[in-house]
Motif scaffolding. Structure first.
Motif, mmCIF file in Angstrom:
data_model
loop_
_atom_site.group_PDB
_atom_site.id
_atom_site.type_symbol
_atom_site.label_atom_id
_atom_site.label_comp_id
_atom_site.label_asym_id
_atom_site.label_seq_id
_atom_site.Cartn_x
_atom_site.Cartn_y
_atom_site.Cartn_z
ATOM 1 N N UNK A 102 0.817 -1.222 0.000
ATOM 2 C CA UNK A 102 0.000 0.000 0.000
ATOM 3 C C UNK A 102 0.847 1.267 0.000
ATOM 4 N N UNK A 103 2.070 1.172 0.453
ATOM 5 C CA UNK A 103 2.852 2.381 0.721
ATOM 6 C C UNK A 103 3.909 2.702 -0.330
ATOM 7 N N UNK A 104 4.264 1.746 -1.196
ATOM 8 C CA UNK A 104 5.328 1.959 -2.169
ATOM 9 C C UNK A 104 4.788 1.742 -3.580
ATOM 10 N N UNK A 105 5.070 2.694 -4.463
ATOM 11 C CA UNK A 105 4.518 2.718 -5.811
ATOM 12 C C UNK A 105 4.652 1.388 -6.547
ATOM 13 N N UNK A 245 -1.902 -5.092 -14.463
ATOM 14 C CA UNK A 245 -0.719 -4.391 -14.971
ATOM 15 C C UNK A 245 -0.968 -2.909 -15.260
ATOM 16 N N UNK A 246 -2.144 -2.404 -14.918
ATOM 17 C CA UNK A 246 -2.457 -1.005 -15.191
ATOM 18 C C UNK A 246 -1.485 -0.054 -14.490
ATOM 19 N N UNK A 247 -1.283 -0.264 -13.199
ATOM 20 C CA UNK A 247 -0.429 0.648 -12.433
ATOM 21 C C UNK A 247 1.017 0.560 -12.906
ATOM 22 N N UNK A 248 1.485 -0.649 -13.174
ATOM 23 C CA UNK A 248 2.851 -0.820 -13.666
ATOM 24 C C UNK A 248 3.043 -0.096 -14.994
ATOM 25 N N UNK A 265 14.207 7.419 -11.609
ATOM 26 C CA UNK A 265 14.637 6.377 -10.682
ATOM 27 C C UNK A 265 13.711 6.275 -9.474
ATOM 28 N N UNK A 266 13.408 7.422 -8.864
ATOM 29 C CA UNK A 266 12.706 7.367 -7.578
ATOM 30 C C UNK A 266 11.214 7.097 -7.695
ATOM 31 N N UNK A 267 10.626 7.224 -8.880
ATOM 32 C CA UNK A 267 9.191 6.992 -9.028
ATOM 33 C C UNK A 267 8.785 5.617 -8.518
ATOM 34 N N UNK A 268 9.678 4.626 -8.662
ATOM 35 C CA UNK A 268 9.356 3.251 -8.283
ATOM 36 C C UNK A 268 9.256 3.066 -6.770
#
Length: 423
Positions: A102-105, A245-248, A265-268
């Motif tokens: 829930x907390x990490x993209x 796979x929508x969010x990915x 880089x940090x978006x993930x």
């Protein structure tokens, strides 16, 4: 693999029956609308998930076996306590895996499917991921490894721990007294599935609620704040494979579009939902702003199309039953070919549920693959040895499926589109 498949031949009919009984109960006694497409989408997501799990389509970077071999400091004797420790350790691990999802993209992608329904019912429990192929969080089972709990014990307890999370996905059970302090109840889990600001990212526990109380993520259901279900960026499709796979796909596009190397880089690893500022401005995405006044995804289909979709759904169930009950006989690599075909069926009929004209292309691909398997092998994965009329039934299904899907796409949907344009 084979053992889990055998377990599912018992568990799947039971879960399916309970989901349908809950819908009938709500329709008859609570006068709630029966939303069949949402139910079929949830159950179809369950199909894709169990195929992935039974076929073992994932790997662990750090295996539990390795942890036990290298890190055990005290081996608990093989008694009932071993199973109790395993259950608690799985729940502790489940809390943290769930919370990080829930907390990490990046990790949200594997969990979004579970929250994608805009209803809350037993079917939601079966909306499980197929998008996670690498397990990164075996480390959270460290307490069990330190105590020398054997991998076979974890393998036995894990399905029981998973199945025990099914019952609390319902709106028809109220608060449960003192149990609210110990275990996850329907009230707790309604909060978890809600997108109300008061409820977002709360109650990550799977069996025991005290993890949330210990680690500060607990929120009780408030009498004046009715939960609103779904995800803040609506899936807007019944196709569970797409939802997985929508969010990915959004993360990949955002990482490619942003001009900032740092953001690429940090978006993930940023909090779930974070997007680079330059991308969010140029490429806005649909997001629910007013949770109490938004249009739920609910395309209307004709009664004849709905009947056909139910037929497709139950036919797929029969194929799954055959696959899981005969894994050893079917063997590798055929079990993977069979699993891929089931994915094609689900993709094709859920595209039809979305009223997507491309459903016809997916249907054609499915049928071409089906006929190729039958005529290249002379059978359907040994089905004729179990049922004499199995092969003719498969051929008839493929032919009828192509004809009916062609009718729905080329006649019904075209007529509907023409009427919409004239209006």
């Amino acid at each position: 693999m084979e053992t889990y498949g055998k377990i599912l031949t018992i568990a799947m009919p039971a879960f399916l029956l309970l989901v349908l009984l809950e819908k009938v109960y709500g329709w008859i006694f609570k006068k709630d609308a029966f939303k069949p497409l949402d139910t079929i989408s949830s159950l179809s997501s369950g199909y894709t998930n169990v195929v992935k799990d039974v076929l073992g389509l994932s790997v662990s970077i750090l295996s539990y076996q390795w942890m036990v071999s290298h890190w055990t400091v005290y081996k608990v004797e093989s008694t009932i306590w071993v199973y109790i420790i395993a259950f608690i350790a799985l729940d502790f691990s489940g809390y943290w895996v769930h919370r990080l999802s829930h907390e990490i993209n990046f990790f949200w992608n594997k969990h979004a499917i579970h929250h994608s329904s805009e209803e809350f019912n037993l079917g939601c429990a079966l909306r499980q991921s197929i998008s996670s192929f690498v397990s990164l969080f075996t480390i959270f089972l460290l307490p069990a490894a330190l105590l020398g709990v054997e991998p076979k014990v974890i393998a036995i307890v894990a399905p029981l721990h998973l199945f025990a999370q099914f019952w609390y996905h319902t709106v028809y059970i109220g608060r449960m007294g003192f149990l609210e302090k110990i275990i996850v109840t329907p009230s707790h889990h309604r909060v978890h599935h809600a997108i109300n600001p008061e409820y977002l990212d709360k109650n990550h526990g799977q069996i025991f609620i005290f993890w949330d109380k210990i680690f500060g993520t607990f929120q009780e259901e408030l009498p004046n704040v009715p939960p609103v279900y779904g995800i803040t960026r609506p899936a807007s499709t019944w196709n569970p494979i797409k939802i997985n796979f929508q969010h990915l796909w959004l993360l990949i596009k955002d990482a490619a579009r942003t001009k900032s190397l740092k953001d690429k880089f940090r978006i993930w690893f940023m909090p779930t939902g974070w997007r680079p500022a330059d991308v969010a401005e140029r490429f806005p995405v649909n997001k629910i702003e007013d949770i109490y006044h938004f249009q739920k995804y609910a395309p209307q289909v004709s009664n004849s199309m709905l009947v056909w979709i139910w037929v497709q759904f139950f036919f797929t169930f029969s194929l799954l039953y055959h696959l899981f009950g005969n894994i050893a006989k079917i063997g590798s690599p055929n079990i993977f070919i069979y699993g891929g075909f089931i994915y094609l069926i689900v993709f094709a009929y859920t595209e039809l549920m979305d009223k997507n004209p491309y459903a016809l292309l997916w249907e054609a691909l499915k049928n071409v693959v089906g006929f190729y398997i039958i005529f290249s092998t002379g059978d359907w994965f040994g089905l004729s040895q179990l049922v004499a009329w199995g092969k003719p039934a498969l051929i008839a299904y493929l032919i009828v499926s192509m004809i009916l899907t062609s009718y729905f796409v080329l006649v019904e949907l075209k007529q509907e589109n023409s009427q919409t344009q004239m209006a």
